[in-house]
Motif scaffolding. Structure first.
Motif, PDB file in Angstrom:
ATOM      1  N   VAL A 151       0.833  -1.210   0.000  1.00  0.00           N
ATOM      2  CA  VAL A 151       0.000   0.000   0.000  1.00  0.00           C
ATOM      3  C   VAL A 151       0.862   1.251   0.000  1.00  0.00           C
ATOM      4  N   ASP A 152       1.917   1.278   0.793  1.00  0.00           N
ATOM      5  CA  ASP A 152       2.754   2.482   0.869  1.00  0.00           C
ATOM      6  C   ASP A 152       3.418   2.782  -0.473  1.00  0.00           C
ATOM      7  N   ARG A 153       3.944   1.778  -1.165  1.00  0.00           N
ATOM      8  CA  ARG A 153       4.586   2.008  -2.455  1.00  0.00           C
ATOM      9  C   ARG A 153       3.577   2.486  -3.497  1.00  0.00           C
ATOM     10  N   VAL A 154       2.393   1.902  -3.501  1.00  0.00           N
ATOM     11  CA  VAL A 154       1.368   2.315  -4.467  1.00  0.00           C
ATOM     12  C   VAL A 154       0.957   3.759  -4.219  1.00  0.00           C
ATOM     13  N   ILE A 155       0.800   4.152  -2.940  1.00  0.00           N
ATOM     14  CA  ILE A 155       0.426   5.534  -2.624  1.00  0.00           C
ATOM     15  C   ILE A 155       1.502   6.500  -3.099  1.00  0.00           C
ATOM     16  N   THR A 156       2.760   6.160  -2.828  1.00  0.00           N
ATOM     17  CA  THR A 156       3.858   7.040  -3.264  1.00  0.00           C
ATOM     18  C   THR A 156       3.902   7.149  -4.783  1.00  0.00           C
ATOM     19  N   LEU A 157       3.786   6.038  -5.477  1.00  0.00           N
ATOM     20  CA  LEU A 157       3.831   6.039  -6.940  1.00  0.00           C
ATOM     21  C   LEU A 157       2.678   6.835  -7.525  1.00  0.00           C
ATOM     22  N   GLN A 158       1.475   6.643  -6.998  1.00  0.00           N
ATOM     23  CA  GLN A 158       0.316   7.387  -7.500  1.00  0.00           C
ATOM     24  C   GLN A 158       0.478   8.885  -7.264  1.00  0.00           C
ATOM     25  N   THR A 159       0.989   9.263  -6.079  1.00  0.00           N
ATOM     26  CA  THR A 159       1.126  10.688  -5.758  1.00  0.00           C
ATOM     27  C   THR A 159       2.179  11.352  -6.655  1.00  0.00           C
ATOM     28  N   VAL A 160       3.300  10.655  -6.886  1.00  0.00           N
ATOM     29  CA  VAL A 160       4.332  11.212  -7.769  1.00  0.00           C
ATOM     30  C   VAL A 160       3.783  11.384  -9.180  1.00  0.00           C
ATOM     31  N   ILE A 161       3.011  10.396  -9.652  1.00  0.00           N
ATOM     32  CA  ILE A 161       2.402  10.511 -10.986  1.00  0.00           C
ATOM     33  C   ILE A 161       1.397  11.658 -11.008  1.00  0.00           C
ATOM     34  N   ASP A 162       0.587  11.792  -9.957  1.00  0.00           N
ATOM     35  CA  ASP A 162      -0.393  12.889  -9.899  1.00  0.00           C
ATOM     36  C   ASP A 162       0.306  14.239 -10.030  1.00  0.00           C
ATOM     37  N   ILE A 163       1.336  14.445  -9.209  1.00  0.00           N
ATOM     38  CA  ILE A 163       2.018  15.741  -9.219  1.00  0.00           C
ATOM     39  C   ILE A 163       2.730  15.967 -10.545  1.00  0.00           C
ATOM     40  N   GLY A 164       3.392  14.937 -11.073  1.00  0.00           N
ATOM     41  CA  GLY A 164       4.089  15.086 -12.342  1.00  0.00           C
ATOM     42  C   GLY A 164       3.143  15.390 -13.494  1.00  0.00           C
ATOM     43  N   VAL A 165       2.017  14.648 -13.591  1.00  0.00           N
ATOM     44  CA  VAL A 165       1.051  14.882 -14.672  1.00  0.00           C
ATOM     45  C   VAL A 165       0.423  16.258 -14.538  1.00  0.00           C
ATOM     46  N   LEU A 166       0.026  16.636 -13.298  1.00  0.00           N
ATOM     47  CA  LEU A 166      -0.584  17.954 -13.105  1.00  0.00           C
ATOM     48  C   LEU A 166       0.402  19.068 -13.398  1.00  0.00           C
ATOM     49  N   ALA A 167       1.697  18.860 -13.088  1.00  0.00           N
ATOM     50  CA  ALA A 167       2.701  19.878 -13.424  1.00  0.00           C
ATOM     51  C   ALA A 167       2.843  20.025 -14.931  1.00  0.00           C
ATOM     52  N   ALA A 168       2.814  18.883 -15.664  1.00  0.00           N
ATOM     53  CA  ALA A 168       2.899  18.950 -17.130  1.00  0.00           C
ATOM     54  C   ALA A 168       1.670  19.646 -17.707  1.00  0.00           C
ATOM     55  N   MET A 169       0.486  19.328 -17.199  1.00  0.00           N
ATOM     56  CA  MET A 169      -0.725  19.988 -17.674  1.00  0.00           C
ATOM     57  C   MET A 169      -0.719  21.467 -17.335  1.00  0.00           C
ATOM     58  N   MET A 170      -0.176  21.818 -16.164  1.00  0.00           N
ATOM     59  CA  MET A 170      -0.093  23.232 -15.798  1.00  0.00           C
ATOM     60  C   MET A 170       0.814  23.966 -16.785  1.00  0.00           C
ATOM     61  N   TRP A 171       1.939  23.348 -17.175  1.00  0.00           N
ATOM     62  CA  TRP A 171       2.830  23.995 -18.150  1.00  0.00           C
ATOM     63  C   TRP A 171       2.136  24.145 -19.509  1.00  0.00           C
ATOM     64  N   ALA A 172       1.348  23.096 -19.904  1.00  0.00           N
ATOM     65  CA  ALA A 172       0.670  23.151 -21.198  1.00  0.00           C
ATOM     66  C   ALA A 172      -0.550  24.061 -21.171  1.00  0.00           C
ATOM     67  N   SER A 173      -1.000  24.493 -19.978  1.00  0.00           N
ATOM     68  CA  SER A 173      -2.229  25.290 -19.883  1.00  0.00           C
ATOM     69  C   SER A 173      -1.964  26.740 -19.504  1.00  0.00           C
ATOM     70  N   GLY A 174      -0.730  27.171 -19.504  1.00  0.00           N
ATOM     71  CA  GLY A 174      -0.458  28.570 -19.230  1.00  0.00           C
ATOM     72  C   GLY A 174       0.117  28.843 -17.881  1.00  0.00           C
TER      73      GLY A 174
END
Length: 522
Positions: free
Chosen positions: A73-96
């Motif tokens: 559970v701990d590894r899955v939570i960490t992996l999901q959170t890193v993906i969430d932040i990374g994807v949202l950061a990429a979308m933020m860059w692509a959205s202005g």
């Protein structure tokens, strides 16, 4: 034990994690379907769509329960959170950049992760989101594009830590409350099991009756007393019509006697409301608890105790009577041989004294046998005690001034007149025997106590009762007087109890202090 604790902890977190994955799935689908319509990805639509597709794939891949079981559970939570932040950061860059509102979604993700993550990892996730937002804004500033005010970005990054820490504290509080609830639930279950076992093994029958008269719960003893195999689900009036009167007629603490059930046993019934309030008022339409006690068994036990006590009393009487009879026999034999008149007078006096002692002993035992033959009345205490003290003065052994009487004229005592005469005669006689003989050395007074009960006090100024003798004062044939029978106080207490009163010995004040307490009206 530690592995079991970890397993329970992981199971407790999988529920909130499932809801967080559902939020991620909805968010990924929204980005993919309506992201461009929401003015997201305007600077780089291809990058935005690629990030949305990758995000949806990651959510689907990591959202299955098999992933948590395989990676932990701990590894899955960490992996999901890193993906969430990374994807949202990429979308933020692509959205202005910062002005697109993507950082608000990062706050939501951090809040959710703070509820399921462990330890200091929530601070790591907040720091990762802060680095991503600051890096994106720094890149825009260096590239000469529209960068946001760094003060506003700093406020948002500070909010990342505040939200993550707050969510973590809320999770810890919820976990503590859950642990407390589990402990109390286990304690309640154990207490309930103990209560059920106690009720099951009780010698009294217990019936829980609903408002419609149907038995909802009962212990086996209740069915046994009623002569049935089971009473669960039965209507009590079908078992016996007399049960219709039980809730009203048996609601007193003492209850009442009834012959109930096919067995026809004499039972003492007591009915109480299952949800009675502090004042004992029964809630309308509530359940009723009926207690059934086998009164025939109680009577048999009482009879056995009486027979045992009678055996001990008879044995004690035989021993006590043997002594004066021996003295009488010996004195009679010497009387036939003695010719001197003064010695004959002394021997006759010995015979008379011992004969009177035997007569007193038999009289006291006969009075004990008549203890249940009571005719209680509201006896006026002042006039009755005054007459009794006058009798003592006429005996010549004491003057009237020795006794001090303090009883209000309107005080009454519910007692059989003959029994009261014998009780006070014993108490006052003992007080006169051991007092100093000065005026007022025997004080007889009465007081009305709480609840309308009347207490009659007999106090003398003698040496009092030794501590070693206090526990035996009411035992039969125990006496400290050489000519006493040892039955006076014992019979006095028995007669008092037969009239619903109590006789007790108080502390020396400074002499003996006896108190007779009873009702004022029969």
């Amino acid at each position: 034990m530690r592995a079991a604790a970890d397993e329970r902890r992981d199971l407790a977190r999988r529920g909130p994690l499932r809801y967080l994955n559902l939020f991620r799935l909805i968010l990924a689908g929204l980005f993919l379907v309506a992201g461009l319509e929401l003015n997201l990805g305007a600077d780089a639509p291809q990058v935005f769509n690629a990030a949305a597709i990758a995000y949806l794939a990651a959510v689907l891949a990591l959202g299955f329960p098999d992933a948590a079981r395989r990676f932990g559970v701990d590894r899955v939570i960490t992996l999901q959170t890193v993906i969430d932040i990374g994807v949202l950061a990429a979308m933020m860059w692509a959205s202005g950049g910062y002005r697109s509102g993507i950082p608000v979604l990062m706050m939501v993700v951090l809040a959710g992760v703070g509820l399921v993550a462990e330890g200091r990892m929530v601070l790591f996730y907040a720091a990762l989101a802060t680095v991503a937002v600051l890096a994106e804004n720094v890149w825009r500033f260096v590239a000469g594009e529209r960068a946001a005010d760094f003060v506003q970005v700093a406020f948002v990054c500070t909010a990342f830590f505040g939200i993550a820490i707050t969510a973590r504290f809320l999770a810890l509080r919820a976990k503590a409350n859950e642990s407390l609830a589990v402990q109390r639930g286990e304690a309640l279950a154990k207490q309930q099991a103990v209560n059920e076992r106690i009720i099951h093994d009780m010698q009294d029958g217990v019936l829980v009756v609903a408002a419609d008269g149907v038995v909802s719960q009962a212990n086996p003893r209740a069915a046994e007393l009623l002569g049935l195999t089971s009473v669960d689900g039965l209507r009590l009036t079908d078992v016996d019509e007399n049960f219709a009167e039980v809730p009203t007629c048996c609601s007193t603490p003492e209850g009442s006697l009834r012959r109930l059930g096919p067995a026809g046993k004499l039972l003492r019934c007591r009915a109480v409301g299952a949800q009675d309030d502090v004042d004992g008022q029964r809630a309308a339409g509530g359940e009723t608890v009926i207690y059934l006690t086998d009164f025939e068994e109680i009577q048999t036990h009482i009879q056995q105790l009486k027979l045992a006590a009678l055996g001990r009393l008879t044995a004690s009487m035989a021993h006590e009577i043997r002594n004066p009879l021996s003295a009488v026999t010996q004195a009679a034999e010497l009387l036939t041989e003695e010719k001197r008149g003064d010695v004959q007078v002394r021997l006759v006096r010995i015979i008379n004294d011992n004969a009177k002692r035997i007569e007193r002993m038999i009289r006291d035992v006969l009075a004990l046998g008549r203890r249940d033959e009571t005719l209680p009345e509201a006896l006026p205490l002042a006039s009755f005690a005054c007459g009794l003290l006058d009798e003592f003065a006429l005996r010549g052994g004491a003057e009237r001034q020795v006794f001090a009487l303090d009883i209000p004229g309107d005080v009454t005592f519910a007692v059989d007149r003959a029994h009261m005469h014998q009780i006070l005669d014993n108490l006052i006689g003992n007080a006169r025997r051991y007092c100093s003989g000065a005026p007022g050395s025997v004080h007889v007074y009465a007081r009305v106590e709480a609840g309308g009960r009347v207490a009659v006090h007999v106090v003398d100024d003698g040496p009092g009762i030794a501590a070693a003798d206090r526990a035996r004062m009411f035992e039969p044939f125990f006496t400290t007087h050489p000519k006493g029978t040892g039955l006076g106080l014992y019979i006095s207490r028995e007669l008092a109890e037969a009239n619903g009163a109590t006789l007790e010995l108080r502390d020396n004040a400074p002499g003996a202090h006896f108190v007779l307490t009873g009702r004022s009206q029969p």
